[in-house]
Structure formats: structure tokens, C-alpha cells
Design a protein around this motif. Sequence first.
Motif, PDB file in Angstrom:
ATOM      1  N   ARG A  36      -6.819  -1.414   3.532  1.00 50.62           N
ATOM      2  CA  ARG A  36      -6.781  -0.348   2.527  1.00 50.62           C
ATOM      3  C   ARG A  36      -7.814   0.761   2.788  1.00 50.62           C
ATOM      4  O   ARG A  36      -7.450   1.937   2.903  1.00 50.62           O
ATOM      5  CB  ARG A  36      -6.937  -0.933   1.123  1.00 50.62           C
ATOM      6  CG  ARG A  36      -6.992   0.138   0.034  1.00 50.62           C
ATOM      7  CD  ARG A  36      -7.110  -0.430  -1.360  1.00 50.62           C
ATOM      8  NE  ARG A  36      -5.812  -0.845  -1.864  1.00 50.62           N
ATOM      9  CZ  ARG A  36      -5.429  -2.106  -2.010  1.00 50.62           C
ATOM     10  NH1 ARG A  36      -6.255  -3.087  -1.685  1.00 50.62           N
ATOM     11  NH2 ARG A  36      -4.236  -2.399  -2.481  1.00 50.62           N
ATOM     12  N   LEU A  76       0.816  -1.223   0.000  1.00 47.42           N
ATOM     13  CA  LEU A  76       0.000   0.000   0.000  1.00 47.42           C
ATOM     14  C   LEU A  76       0.849   1.272   0.000  1.00 47.42           C
ATOM     15  O   LEU A  76       0.304   2.373   0.008  1.00 47.42           O
ATOM     16  CB  LEU A  76      -0.921   0.018   1.228  1.00 47.42           C
ATOM     17  CG  LEU A  76      -1.864  -1.173   1.415  1.00 47.42           C
ATOM     18  CD1 LEU A  76      -2.689  -0.976   2.676  1.00 47.42           C
ATOM     19  CD2 LEU A  76      -2.758  -1.344   0.198  1.00 47.42           C
ATOM     20  N   GLU A 104      -5.608  -5.880   2.071  1.00 47.80           N
ATOM     21  CA  GLU A 104      -6.909  -5.632   1.434  1.00 47.80           C
ATOM     22  C   GLU A 104      -7.911  -5.105   2.455  1.00 47.80           C
ATOM     23  O   GLU A 104      -8.689  -4.207   2.165  1.00 47.80           O
ATOM     24  CB  GLU A 104      -7.410  -6.943   0.840  1.00 47.80           C
ATOM     25  CG  GLU A 104      -7.815  -7.017  -0.616  1.00 47.80           C
ATOM     26  CD  GLU A 104      -7.594  -5.832  -1.498  1.00 47.80           C
ATOM     27  OE1 GLU A 104      -8.581  -5.112  -1.749  1.00 47.80           O
ATOM     28  OE2 GLU A 104      -6.480  -5.629  -1.958  1.00 47.80           O
ATOM     29  N   GLU A 126       0.167   3.937  -2.777  1.00 47.77           N
ATOM     30  CA  GLU A 126      -1.140   4.577  -2.632  1.00 47.77           C
ATOM     31  C   GLU A 126      -1.121   5.622  -1.526  1.00 47.77           C
ATOM     32  O   GLU A 126      -1.644   6.738  -1.695  1.00 47.77           O
ATOM     33  CB  GLU A 126      -2.210   3.524  -2.319  1.00 47.77           C
ATOM     34  CG  GLU A 126      -2.436   2.497  -3.425  1.00 47.77           C
ATOM     35  CD  GLU A 126      -3.439   1.432  -3.005  1.00 47.77           C
ATOM     36  OE1 GLU A 126      -4.360   1.772  -2.225  1.00 47.77           O
ATOM     37  OE2 GLU A 126      -3.305   0.278  -3.436  1.00 47.77           O
TER      38      GLU A 126
END
Length: 300
Positions: free
Chosen positions: A134, A45, A131, A48
Motif C-alpha cells: 500500500r 487496493l 498491506e 484507493e
Amino acid sequence: MIRSMTGFGAASIEEDGARYSVEIRSVNNRFLKSTLRLPDALLSLEAEIDAQIARRLIRGSVTVSIRVFDSSARVAARINREALQAYLSQLDGVPGLGAIRENGGVNGPSLAALLALPGVVIDDAADRIAERARPLLAKLVDQACDRVIEMREREGDSLRRTLVQLGEDIARGLAAVRHRAPEVSELYRERLMARMKTMLGELGVAVREEDVIREVAGFAERTDIAEEITRLEGHLEQFHTLVDPSNREPIGRVLDFLAQEMLREANTIASKSADVDISRRIVEVKAAIDRIKEQSQNAE
């Protein structure tokens, strides 16, 4: 609105037995430099989160610390039962396997060997954790950024008041210089006339007015600072526009460049001026400009 580059913000949440926390600290930097500290399970991550920070903060050295504490079964690796059964089925067909079983081989050390075989243990916990984390981390990063910006704005308001005061100091000094400048040539003419009368009077020679005028004109041309004063006043107007509360744009880099240009004009005035009063005023103006340049390093 002026923002400082110094700020701190934190946010956390607990959900389904897991705790997520985000801390963001920022200090001065000429550009935006982000340093992310993530658990290994969340490294996917990183890009992002870095992009999310760049959308919210313009300048500064930013450190983002993210922690996840999850004691649930989600963090455990999975056993691929199909793969394990396939290995066991193949072992059943190996001659002499029964003797091995009777000796406890499969029930003992060989179990560890089986789990070490390719494909038996699937460690996808990191993917599942990432996941799940996030959307939660996206929300927490935004909340932490909000608090960093709030602190930056409070610091920025104090910074703006300091800058406004410095601008007023420069304006007063510059007004005094503009008022004094026309008097300098006249004072020079009077001093020159007195010296020439004294020197030439001893020789019995009269002072010619045209010689005095010519010398004073040359002096006035060499020491003319009207153009520099006008340019510095123009820079000061731009400065007031930058620090106006209605200005929503980041001003740090522009303010730093503007301070350099203001200092350039002030230095030229100082080098041209032969007047003590003007020199003293320009020293004060330069000191205020130097402080503006220092403060610009704190502005986003």
C-alpha cells in the motif's frame, strides 16, 4: 498552462526481495476514464489507487499497470498448527487408527486430506502483500503521475503555440471582414444604380434616388454582420484568456464549447454575406476554428 491528454510515466522500486512497478499511459477522452490492471493479491487496493489517479489527472483515458514480483516467504500460505493439532487429536481417538498409521495412511495421502480440512491452511498472503504494498504503491503512483504530467505539459506547450497561431489567423481574417463590411453596401448601391440606369434608360425612364436608397437600405439590413463580428471578437478575447500561459485551469471542455460558439457566429456571417472577399475570409476563419475544435480534443 495547457496540458495535453497524451502522456506516459513509470516508476519502480525494490525492497526486501520484492520488486514493485507502476506504468501509467493516458490518451484522449472527453472525461476521466481509468483502467487498472492489478495482480489478484492487490485487488483490494483498486479503489484507493483509482481515487489517487483522479486527484492528479483531470481528463483522459488512463491505463494503470501494476506489477509485483515477490519471491520471499511472504507469499506462502500459513499452516494453522493449532487447527491441525486439533484434527490429529481427534483422529487419535478413532478406533483402528493405529492400523491405519502402520499402513502409512496418515503419512501418505491422508496428509493431503488433513491439509484440505477447513481452517488448516490459512491463505492470507494476499492481505499481507497488499498491506505491505500500500504505501510503496502510493509513492510509485505519485511518481508515475508526476512523469505523466511532465509529458502532458511538454505536449501542452506545443499545443498552446498551435492554438495561439490559429487565434492570430482568426483575428486577421476577422479584421479584414470588419474593414470590408462597410464597403459592401456602397458597392451594391453602385452596381444597382448602374443596372437600373441601363434598364430604365432603354425605356426612357429616369432613375429615382429614393428607390435606390430604399433598395440599398433593405440590402444593408439583410446583410448586416456587425453584431456577429462583435460577438466573434468577444469569443476571440475569451480564447486568448484561455490559452494564456498564466491560466492554470484545465481548458479542454471550455475550449471545445467556445469553438462551437465561434463557428456558429462564423456560419451566420457566411450566410448573410453576399460579398466574395468576405466569403473567402470567412472560409479561412472557419477552417481555423475547426482546427481549434480538433485541438481542444487533445487538451486536458
